[in-house]
Design a protein around this motif. Structure first.
Motif, mmCIF file in Angstrom:
data_model
loop_
_atom_site.group_PDB
_atom_site.id
_atom_site.type_symbol
_atom_site.label_atom_id
_atom_site.label_comp_id
_atom_site.label_asym_id
_atom_site.label_seq_id
_atom_site.Cartn_x
_atom_site.Cartn_y
_atom_site.Cartn_z
ATOM 1 N N LEU A 1 16.733 23.022 45.520
ATOM 2 C CA LEU A 1 16.790 24.351 46.133
ATOM 3 C C LEU A 1 18.209 24.644 46.607
ATOM 4 O O LEU A 1 18.880 23.758 47.142
ATOM 5 C CB LEU A 1 15.828 24.442 47.315
ATOM 6 C CG LEU A 1 14.345 24.237 47.020
ATOM 7 C CD1 LEU A 1 13.537 24.308 48.307
ATOM 8 C CD2 LEU A 1 13.835 25.279 46.016
ATOM 9 N N ILE A 2 18.651 25.879 46.400
ATOM 10 C CA ILE A 2 19.922 26.354 46.940
ATOM 11 C C ILE A 2 19.596 27.392 48.003
ATOM 12 O O ILE A 2 18.944 28.405 47.720
ATOM 13 C CB ILE A 2 20.820 26.937 45.840
ATOM 14 C CG1 ILE A 2 21.190 25.842 44.838
ATOM 15 C CG2 ILE A 2 22.079 27.546 46.445
ATOM 16 C CD1 ILE A 2 22.070 26.318 43.701
ATOM 17 N N PRO B 1 15.273 15.952 43.426
ATOM 18 C CA PRO B 1 15.610 17.250 44.014
ATOM 19 C C PRO B 1 16.234 17.141 45.407
ATOM 20 O O PRO B 1 15.872 16.279 46.209
ATOM 21 C CB PRO B 1 14.258 17.971 44.071
ATOM 22 C CG PRO B 1 13.473 17.363 42.953
ATOM 23 C CD PRO B 1 13.870 15.909 42.954
ATOM 24 N N VAL B 2 17.177 18.033 45.644
ATOM 25 C CA VAL B 2 17.906 18.128 46.911
ATOM 26 C C VAL B 2 17.864 19.584 47.373
ATOM 27 O O VAL B 2 17.892 20.498 46.547
ATOM 28 C CB VAL B 2 19.379 17.699 46.723
ATOM 29 C CG1 VAL B 2 20.204 17.959 47.985
ATOM 30 C CG2 VAL B 2 19.469 16.231 46.323
ATOM 31 N N ALA B 3 17.795 19.804 48.671
ATOM 32 C CA ALA B 3 17.985 21.143 49.224
ATOM 33 C C ALA B 3 19.456 21.274 49.617
ATOM 34 O O ALA B 3 19.926 20.578 50.520
ATOM 35 C CB ALA B 3 17.085 21.367 50.432
ATOM 36 N N GLY C 1 7.995 19.177 49.029
ATOM 37 C CA GLY C 1 8.164 17.776 48.685
ATOM 38 C C GLY C 1 9.600 17.298 48.642
ATOM 39 O O GLY C 1 9.866 16.161 48.235
ATOM 40 N N ILE C 2 10.546 18.128 49.071
ATOM 41 C CA ILE C 2 11.954 17.728 49.081
ATOM 42 C C ILE C 2 12.259 16.985 50.375
ATOM 43 O O ILE C 2 11.949 17.465 51.471
ATOM 44 C CB ILE C 2 12.874 18.954 48.917
ATOM 45 C CG1 ILE C 2 12.712 19.518 47.507
ATOM 46 C CG2 ILE C 2 14.335 18.593 49.185
ATOM 47 C CD1 ILE C 2 13.534 20.759 47.233
ATOM 48 N N CYS D 1 19.314 29.993 38.671
ATOM 49 C CA CYS D 1 18.185 29.600 39.526
ATOM 50 C C CYS D 1 17.071 30.643 39.432
ATOM 51 O O CYS D 1 17.319 31.819 39.160
ATOM 52 C CB CYS D 1 18.621 29.501 40.992
ATOM 53 S SG CYS D 1 19.843 28.229 41.344
ATOM 54 N N ALA D 2 15.866 30.202 39.686
ATOM 55 C CA ALA D 2 14.737 31.113 39.847
ATOM 56 C C ALA D 2 14.575 31.381 41.337
ATOM 57 O O ALA D 2 14.479 30.437 42.141
ATOM 58 C CB ALA D 2 13.466 30.486 39.284
#
Length: 270
Positions: free
Chosen positions: A186-187, A152-154, A71-72, A233-234
């Motif tokens: 997300l990274i 959220p951003v990737a 969904g990003i 982060c997870a």
């Protein structure tokens, strides 16, 4: 040496560029003989360098598709290099038509060519900035205008962190970016390492020395050191692994041995 039309006037075309060397490895045309000479010299010690870069690109595409499936719709690609087929905005736009992408690079050729490629694309932009200065990126009009950092951003850090020396504290730069992103971001990281390289460390070290000789040191870090970039982060399954093992499209055993050089991973911010 004749300057091609796509090369900005302000750059020294007699000096090799990491972005243009990478472009050469990927079979691109935006490189000079000085870049090809440096690439060929490195390949004397590690002939499979193009395979490593291809594995990087393949992982990047899988990670973008994963982000879109989660969904990003916003992507910040730092160290994006010279655009080639299958870049982030193309992959993301196929997965979600409203994807917004901001590229960041400090190489004038990468920036100039990106501007040409993205001309007329209101959902994508390029920023001339350096990963070592996160605020310069985050406060740029391109980022503030295109991305909503409350969502959220990737954050794409593909094949860039290994060009930042420890004295420049890349972990602090990543942490500052991470702390600015909304929860659920997300990274995405790939990073060079001596672990997994199918040649001796001396041979790999000789290839690394080529980058040092052109004043672009390549910092080979261990898996444990690379994992520190994901602090806070997870990790997304399967964790920090050789590139072909991250949610593969094809069986990893079919991959070239060089594709397993270095590590790739995706972390989710809390």
């Amino acid at each position: 040496m004749e300057r091609p039309a796509w090369a900005p006037q302000g750059i020294d075309i007699s000096v090799p560029s990491v972005s243009r060397i990478y472009d050469y490895y990927l079979g691109g045309s935006h490189n000079f003989e000085v870049d090809r000479e440096a690439a060929r010299k490195a390949m004397e010690f590690m002939p499979g360098l193009p395979k490593i870069m291809q594995a990087n690109r393949a992982f990047m595409r899988r990670a973008v598709n994963y982000a879109a499936a989660e969904g990003i719709t916003q992507f910040l690609d730092i160290g994006s290099g010279i655009p080639t087929f299958g870049n982030v905005h193309e992959v993301a736009r196929k997965a979600t038509s409203d994807a917004r992408v901001v590229y960041v690079d400090h190489d004038p050729v990468a920036v100039a060519h990106s501007r040409a490629v993205l001309e007329g694309d209101e959902q994508s932009a390029i920023v001339a900035a350096d990963l070592r200065k996160p605020r310069q990126i985050l406060d740029s009009p391109e980022v503030t205008g295109l991305l909503d950092l409350e969502r959220p951003v990737a954050l794409m850090l593909v094949a860039v962190l290994h060009f930042i020396e420890d004295e420049d504290d890349p972990k602090a730069a990543v942490a500052e970016l991470r702390d600015t992103l909304a929860p659920g971001s997300l990274i995405v990281v790939t990073h060079a390492s001596y672990e997994g390289v199918p040649v001796t460390q001396d041979e790999a070290g000789a290839a690394v020395d080529v980058y040092r000789s052109i004043r672009n040191p390549l910092i080979m870090r261990s898996r444990d050191d690379i994992a520190l970039f994901f602090d806070g982060c997870a990790m997304v399954e399967p964790g920090l692994v050789p590139m072909p093992h991250w949610r593969p499209d094809v069986a990893p055993e079919q991959e070239d041995p060089y594709a397993f050089s270095g590590f790739a991973g995706v972390g989710r911010t809390a």
